[in-house]
Write a protein that holds these residues in place. Structure first.
Motif, short mmCIF file in Angstrom:
data_model
loop_
_atom_site.label_atom_id
_atom_site.label_comp_id
_atom_site.label_asym_id
_atom_site.label_seq_id
_atom_site.Cartn_x
_atom_site.Cartn_y
_atom_site.Cartn_z
N LEU A 208 43.51 5.78 -33.49
CA LEU A 208 43.26 7.22 -33.52
C LEU A 208 42.35 7.57 -32.35
N ILE A 209 42.80 8.48 -31.49
CA ILE A 209 42.01 8.92 -30.33
C ILE A 209 41.71 10.40 -30.49
N LEU A 210 40.43 10.72 -30.57
CA LEU A 210 39.98 12.09 -30.77
C LEU A 210 39.24 12.58 -29.53
N VAL A 211 39.51 13.81 -29.14
CA VAL A 211 38.77 14.45 -28.05
C VAL A 211 38.14 15.72 -28.61
N THR A 212 36.84 15.85 -28.45
CA THR A 212 36.12 16.99 -29.02
C THR A 212 36.01 18.13 -28.02
N ALA B 178 42.41 13.73 -42.17
CA ALA B 178 41.70 14.82 -42.85
C ALA B 178 40.31 14.36 -43.29
N GLU B 179 40.23 13.12 -43.78
CA GLU B 179 38.95 12.58 -44.22
C GLU B 179 37.96 12.48 -43.06
N LEU B 180 38.42 11.94 -41.93
CA LEU B 180 37.51 11.75 -40.79
C LEU B 180 37.15 13.08 -40.14
N SER B 181 38.04 14.04 -40.23
CA SER B 181 37.75 15.35 -39.64
C SER B 181 36.56 16.02 -40.30
N THR B 182 36.31 15.68 -41.57
CA THR B 182 35.17 16.29 -42.26
C THR B 182 33.84 15.90 -41.63
N PHE B 183 33.77 14.69 -41.06
CA PHE B 183 32.53 14.27 -40.40
C PHE B 183 32.19 15.22 -39.25
N PHE B 184 33.22 15.63 -38.50
CA PHE B 184 33.02 16.55 -37.38
C PHE B 184 32.70 17.95 -37.89
N GLN C 119 31.28 18.87 -40.63
CA GLN C 119 29.94 18.96 -41.20
C GLN C 119 28.88 19.19 -40.13
N ARG C 120 29.15 18.77 -38.91
CA ARG C 120 28.19 18.95 -37.82
C ARG C 120 28.60 20.08 -36.87
N GLY C 121 29.58 20.86 -37.29
CA GLY C 121 29.98 22.02 -36.49
C GLY C 121 30.72 21.66 -35.22
N ILE C 122 31.39 20.51 -35.19
CA ILE C 122 32.09 20.04 -33.99
C ILE C 122 33.59 20.24 -34.20
N SER C 123 34.23 20.91 -33.26
CA SER C 123 35.67 21.10 -33.36
C SER C 123 36.40 20.08 -32.49
N LEU C 124 37.60 19.73 -32.90
CA LEU C 124 38.41 18.76 -32.17
C LEU C 124 39.40 19.48 -31.27
N LYS C 125 39.51 19.00 -30.04
CA LYS C 125 40.44 19.60 -29.09
C LYS C 125 41.81 18.95 -29.18
N THR C 126 41.85 17.61 -29.20
CA THR C 126 43.13 16.91 -29.31
C THR C 126 42.97 15.70 -30.22
N VAL C 127 44.07 15.34 -30.85
CA VAL C 127 44.13 14.16 -31.70
C VAL C 127 45.42 13.42 -31.36
N ARG C 128 45.30 12.10 -31.14
CA ARG C 128 46.49 11.29 -30.87
C ARG C 128 46.46 10.05 -31.76
N GLN C 129 47.57 9.77 -32.41
CA GLN C 129 47.63 8.61 -33.30
C GLN C 129 48.77 7.70 -32.87
#
Length: 461
Positions: free
Chosen positions: A417-421, A390-396, A398-408
């Protein structure tokens, strides 16, 4: 090239009369600049298929000079009287109709080809670096003299992508051209994918097998592919795109771990040249050209291109999706493309007329790389505690970037943590990664790779 220069060039070409046909039976005099791997093969094929070429051209051709740097070096079957170390005089001789350049480099061949064009000689070149840097100057000289400038072999050797863009798809609107246009890097990445070996091990094998030069920098750092991307973008979008306009990254930072992670996600990594047309939020149209390691779905046709092969994937408004595949390097394939250009240029000399020239009428702005729409695959090591995602998602956010997938994944004492935008501007994604690096919750950003997807070309920047 400015709008004024585009207009002037087009007017010159339109006003000039067609090349005057040669008298029946008069041979087309050819000068060959360079006698390396490609030059030798061109001469061999011209001699081997002399009769067939005469029928295809409609008249005879005759090699009247071969420019070399050292006349004393043994040149095999080339008659001694044809050899010269004075290329400048050769290209301006009255008995030369067509100059074929297979030297390489930029400054010296540029001077030679401009002299040839200004003297009314048609030109065939396999020199990607020269065409990428000085296509506008060479095209203007060809227009002014009403002669041909051919360069099919400058991109992907025998794969006919230049002719496809200049002629076959000339009536269509091309949205994107993407491709694997460097065999050395494809060999390395494909071998890493299939064996799990490291970049260094596969680079050494590529050098041992002759796929990579003693100094592989131009290939592995993407410079060779960037020259080709500039040419493809210029032709596809009718806009002058120079080498310096192409964002360029190589493959030397790709690790075996990156390859393994790509496999887990159903992807592979390729060094892609990506040329796209896109519109911003105000509807203004831009073009972009870039070269970088790219994650691509294993279901995409480009993902199956293995070993040192090349492929170019085109998306056009009416024609739809097209792919051109083959051996994109080496003496034989390159000589084949050069010979095809020789036939076309010589035919125009025999019968009169001229091939389609360069047309940069659209004159679209080349987008700054930061404005280009793309997607990121970010692989991080993070602190293993509640609330980190949740904390790291705020960085995205704030810049208007949405995440498509998250894998932990759980690791020893921390987490992966692997993020795909989804698609966003390059500058916003890059800034977000820099923000992540400052977070106390992020132990390391291990890798950042861009993804290839249809979403890119359809998104607004």
């Amino acid at each position: 090239m400015s709008t004024h220069e585009n207009t002037a060039s087009a007017s010159t070409g339109a006003a000039a009369a067609a090349q005057k046909a040669k008298a029946p039976g008069d041979p087309v005099g050819i000068a060959i600049l360079g006698h390396g791997t490609v030059g030798r093969e061109v001469l061999r094929l011209m001699e081997q298929h002399r009769d067939a070429l005469e029928h295809r051209i409609g008249g005879p051709i005759e090699v009247r000079g071969v420019a070399v740097s050292d006349k004393e070096k043994h040149r095999g079957a080339v008659p001694e009287e044809l050899l010269t170390d004075d290329a400048m005089t050769l290209v301006q001789r009255e008995d030369i109709d067509l100059v074929v350049e297979v030297i390489g480099g930029i400054d010296y061949p540029r001077r030679l080809l401009l002299a040839a064009l200004n003297a009314g000689k048609s030109v065939v070149t396999a020199n990607k670096a020269l065409v990428a840097a000085h296509a506008d100057e060479l095209a203007a000289a060809a227009d002014a003299a009403n002669v041909d400038l051919y360069f099919e072999a400058a991109v992907a050797a025998a794969i006919p992508v230049v002719g496809m863009l200049r002629r076959s798809l000339a009536g269509d609107q091309i949205e994107s051209v993407s491709g694997i246009v460097n065999g050395t890097t494809n060999f390395i990445l494909d071998a890493m994918d299939s064996t799990g070996a490291s970049y260094d091990d596969m680079l050494k094998e590529a050098m041992d097998l002759g796929y990579a030069e003693a100094d592989p920098t131009a290939d592995v750092e993407g410079h060779d592919a960037a020259s080709k991307a500039a040419i493809l973008a210029s032709l596809a979008f009718h806009t002058r795109v120079n080498y310096d306009d192409v964002h360029c990254e190589g493959i030397s930072s790709i690790t075996a771990e990156d390859i393994a992670a790509a496999k887990l996600a159903g992807q592979t990594i390729k060094l892609l040249a990506i040329c796209e047309r896109f519109r911003d939020e105000d509807g203004k149209e831009y073009v972009s050209a870039r070269v970088h390691p790219t994650l691509i779905s294993r279901e995409h046709p480009l993902a199956s291109v293995d070993k040192s092969y090349n492929a170019v994937f085109v998306e056009a408004e009416a024609a739809g999706r097209l792919m051109f595949y083959g051996n994109g390097a080496g003496g034989d394939p390159t000589a084949s493309a050069v010979l095809g250009d020789i036939v076309g240029a010589a035919r125009n000399k025999v019968h009169g007329g001229r091939a389609p020239g360069e047309n940069t009428y659209a004159n679209l702005p080349v987008a700054d790389f930061g404005r280009v729409p793309t997607r990121y695959h970010i692989d991080m090591e993070v602190v293993d505690r509640v609330g980190v995602l949740a904390e790291l998602s705020t960085f995205f956010a704030q810049r208007g970037i949405s995440l498509k997938t998250v894998r932990q994944e759980e690791l020893n004492g921390h987490a992966r943590l692997i993020l795909v935008t989804h698609t966003a501007r390059e500058e916003d994604l890059a800034s977000c990664v820099e923000d992540l690096k400052t977070s106390e919750s992020v132990r390391a950003v291990k890798s950042v790779l861009r993804l290839y997807s249809e979403e890119n070309s359809q998104a607004e920047s």
